[in-house]
Design a protein around this motif. Structure first.
Motif, PDB file in Angstrom:
ATOM      1  N   ASN A  37       0.792  -1.062   0.039  1.00  0.00           N
ATOM      2  CA  ASN A  37       0.151  -0.099   0.160  1.00  0.00           C
ATOM      3  C   ASN A  37       0.797   1.351  -0.208  1.00  0.00           C
ATOM      4  O   ASN A  37       0.241   2.286   0.052  1.00  0.00           O
ATOM      5  CB  ASN A  37      -1.008   0.045   1.102  1.00  0.00           C
ATOM      6  CG  ASN A  37      -0.302   0.041   2.424  1.00  0.00           C
ATOM      7  OD1 ASN A  37       0.678  -0.441   2.709  1.00  0.00           O
ATOM      8  ND2 ASN A  37      -0.710   0.790   3.643  1.00  0.00           N
ATOM      9  N   VAL A  38       1.846   1.206  -0.091  1.00  0.00           N
ATOM     10  CA  VAL A  38       2.954   2.081  -0.185  1.00  0.00           C
ATOM     11  C   VAL A  38       4.000   2.049  -1.210  1.00  0.00           C
ATOM     12  O   VAL A  38       4.741   0.910  -1.375  1.00  0.00           O
ATOM     13  CB  VAL A  38       3.899   2.623   1.194  1.00  0.00           C
ATOM     14  CG1 VAL A  38       4.675   3.804   1.230  1.00  0.00           C
ATOM     15  CG2 VAL A  38       2.583   2.959   2.243  1.00  0.00           C
ATOM     16  N   LEU A  39       4.253   3.018  -2.216  1.00  0.00           N
ATOM     17  CA  LEU A  39       5.282   3.027  -3.260  1.00  0.00           C
ATOM     18  C   LEU A  39       6.056   4.314  -2.986  1.00  0.00           C
ATOM     19  O   LEU A  39       5.806   5.252  -3.028  1.00  0.00           O
ATOM     20  CB  LEU A  39       4.527   3.174  -4.779  1.00  0.00           C
ATOM     21  CG  LEU A  39       5.581   3.346  -5.787  1.00  0.00           C
ATOM     22  CD1 LEU A  39       6.396   2.224  -6.002  1.00  0.00           C
ATOM     23  CD2 LEU A  39       4.745   3.768  -6.833  1.00  0.00           C
ATOM     24  N   VAL A  40       7.389   3.932  -2.835  1.00  0.00           N
ATOM     25  CA  VAL A  40       8.413   5.201  -2.630  1.00  0.00           C
ATOM     26  C   VAL A  40       9.201   4.992  -3.804  1.00  0.00           C
ATOM     27  O   VAL A  40      10.073   4.253  -4.048  1.00  0.00           O
ATOM     28  CB  VAL A  40       9.380   4.844  -1.289  1.00  0.00           C
ATOM     29  CG1 VAL A  40      10.182   6.053  -1.138  1.00  0.00           C
ATOM     30  CG2 VAL A  40       8.613   4.697  -0.010  1.00  0.00           C
ATOM     31  N   ALA A  41       9.128   6.039  -4.721  1.00  0.00           N
ATOM     32  CA  ALA A  41       9.799   6.109  -5.938  1.00  0.00           C
ATOM     33  C   ALA A  41      11.183   6.770  -5.629  1.00  0.00           C
ATOM     34  O   ALA A  41      11.040   8.056  -5.859  1.00  0.00           O
ATOM     35  CB  ALA A  41       8.984   6.791  -7.147  1.00  0.00           C
TER      36      ALA A  41
ATOM     37  N   SER B 139      -3.577   4.271   1.193  1.00  0.00           N
ATOM     38  CA  SER B 139      -2.204   3.928   0.593  1.00  0.00           C
ATOM     39  C   SER B 139      -1.618   5.301   0.255  1.00  0.00           C
ATOM     40  O   SER B 139      -1.937   6.315   0.593  1.00  0.00           O
ATOM     41  CB  SER B 139      -2.586   3.313  -0.738  1.00  0.00           C
ATOM     42  OG  SER B 139      -3.424   3.942  -1.407  1.00  0.00           O
ATOM     43  N   THR B 140      -0.302   5.085  -0.175  1.00  0.00           N
ATOM     44  CA  THR B 140       0.607   6.302  -0.242  1.00  0.00           C
ATOM     45  C   THR B 140       1.608   6.028  -1.452  1.00  0.00           C
ATOM     46  O   THR B 140       2.207   5.036  -1.414  1.00  0.00           O
ATOM     47  CB  THR B 140       1.545   6.689   1.150  1.00  0.00           C
ATOM     48  OG1 THR B 140       0.452   6.525   2.370  1.00  0.00           O
ATOM     49  CG2 THR B 140       2.323   7.796   0.714  1.00  0.00           C
TER      50      THR B 140
ATOM     51  N   HIS C 247      -3.915  -0.469  -8.502  1.00  0.00           N
ATOM     52  CA  HIS C 247      -3.723  -1.363  -7.059  1.00  0.00           C
ATOM     53  C   HIS C 247      -3.864  -0.518  -5.878  1.00  0.00           C
ATOM     54  O   HIS C 247      -4.465  -0.783  -4.898  1.00  0.00           O
ATOM     55  CB  HIS C 247      -2.510  -2.106  -7.096  1.00  0.00           C
ATOM     56  CG  HIS C 247      -2.309  -2.856  -5.749  1.00  0.00           C
ATOM     57  ND1 HIS C 247      -2.863  -4.119  -5.671  1.00  0.00           N
ATOM     58  CD2 HIS C 247      -1.690  -2.704  -4.791  1.00  0.00           C
ATOM     59  CE1 HIS C 247      -2.732  -4.652  -4.308  1.00  0.00           C
ATOM     60  NE2 HIS C 247      -1.737  -3.719  -4.005  1.00  0.00           N
ATOM     61  N   LEU C 248      -3.075   0.589  -5.832  1.00  0.00           N
ATOM     62  CA  LEU C 248      -3.051   1.305  -4.469  1.00  0.00           C
ATOM     63  C   LEU C 248      -4.620   1.895  -4.271  1.00  0.00           C
ATOM     64  O   LEU C 248      -4.927   1.992  -2.955  1.00  0.00           O
ATOM     65  CB  LEU C 248      -2.331   2.721  -4.705  1.00  0.00           C
ATOM     66  CG  LEU C 248      -0.740   2.236  -4.723  1.00  0.00           C
ATOM     67  CD1 LEU C 248      -0.001   3.274  -5.080  1.00  0.00           C
ATOM     68  CD2 LEU C 248      -0.437   1.525  -3.513  1.00  0.00           C
TER      69      LEU C 248
END
Length: 255
Positions: A80-84, A132-133, A125-126
């Motif tokens: 639930n978290v994507l850090v680009a 989510s973040t 998906h998020l």
């Protein structure tokens, strides 16, 4: 962003800020998946830090982003978290194409297209998660330029405005858009950075970031104290002085 109970994917986290943040989030209680190009480093991270998951991803390659993202979502459906996080910073000389074009194109591919493609791979998906973040990573140089890194500055300025814009679009969803804005930090982003006394020590930077994430869960930007003079220089009228300061010191002294 919940730092204790999230499932977090951090591509570009085999070293530097990305790895340090991934390890802190893992220690706080989150499930963490580290992504990177170098398989040997991923294997070492997994061996040194039991419980950290890894996946190979090249954020400059469209196919790699698509396949790695699908792998992460399949293996960790609660992500639930994507850090680009992935990014590159190179000096350029714009007096002739030979001095900048190849590096400029590489910076745009990694620093701008990479995050855009990652968001594209995860955004649907998020939205299925209750909270989510998307964490983008810009820079103080998005707001005050370093003379020797024109395209890096420009890509980080673009990431800032991209973050502002998609936050507005996703306001009707469960997705928070959070922009991390680092100052110069002692990492290997450029030669000499890790030994730069003017930069913030990595552990001190991540300490402050984790405190801000914990105490400001609904923030739009994560701003440590050292980046605020750059971030607000135009607003408070100090822009000429800040730009002069950045560019009269060692050209590698600020990130």
């Amino acid at each position: 962003m919940n730092i204790t109970e999230s499932t977090v994917f951090v591509p570009g986290a085999t070293s530097g800020i990305g790895l340090a943040l991934a390890l802190r989030l893992h220690a706080a209680g989150s499930t963490v998946i580290v992504g990177g190009r170098r398989t040997a480093l991923l294997e070492q991270i997994a061996a040194d830090h039991p419980g950290i998951h890894t996946v190979r991803i090249d954020t400059a390659d469209t196919a790699s982003i698509a396949s790695a993202s699908a792998e992460v979502i399949a293996a960790h459906p609660d992500v639930n978290v994507l850090v680009a996080m992935a990014g590159i910073m190179r000096t350029e000389d714009w007096h002739s194409p030979a001095g900048f074009l190849a590096d400029a194109e590489a910076a745009v591919t990694t620093n701008l297209l990479g995050p855009i493609r990652l968001v594209a791979a995860f955004v649907e998906h998020l939205q299925t998660r209750s909270a989510s973040t998307i964490v983008t990573v810009s820079s103080g140089l998005a707001h005050a330029p370093l003379r020797v890194t024109p395209t890096y500055n420009a890509t980080k300025a673009a990431i800032h405005m991209l973050s502002e814009s998609i936050r507005l679009q996703l306001a009707d969803t469960s997705v928070q858009v959070l922009e991390l804005v680092p100052p110069a930090v002692r990492t290997d982003l450029m030669p000499g950075h890790a030994e730069n006394d003017a930069a913030v020590p990595l552990d001190a930077f991540v300490d402050e970031v984790m405190t801000l994430l914990e105490t400001q869960p609904d923030a739009h930007e994560i701003l440590v104290e050292r980046v605020k003079p750059l971030r607000f220089s135009e607003v408070n009228g100090a822009y000429p002085e800040v730009v002069a300061m950045l560019n009269r010191t060692d050209p590698h002294a600020r990130a």
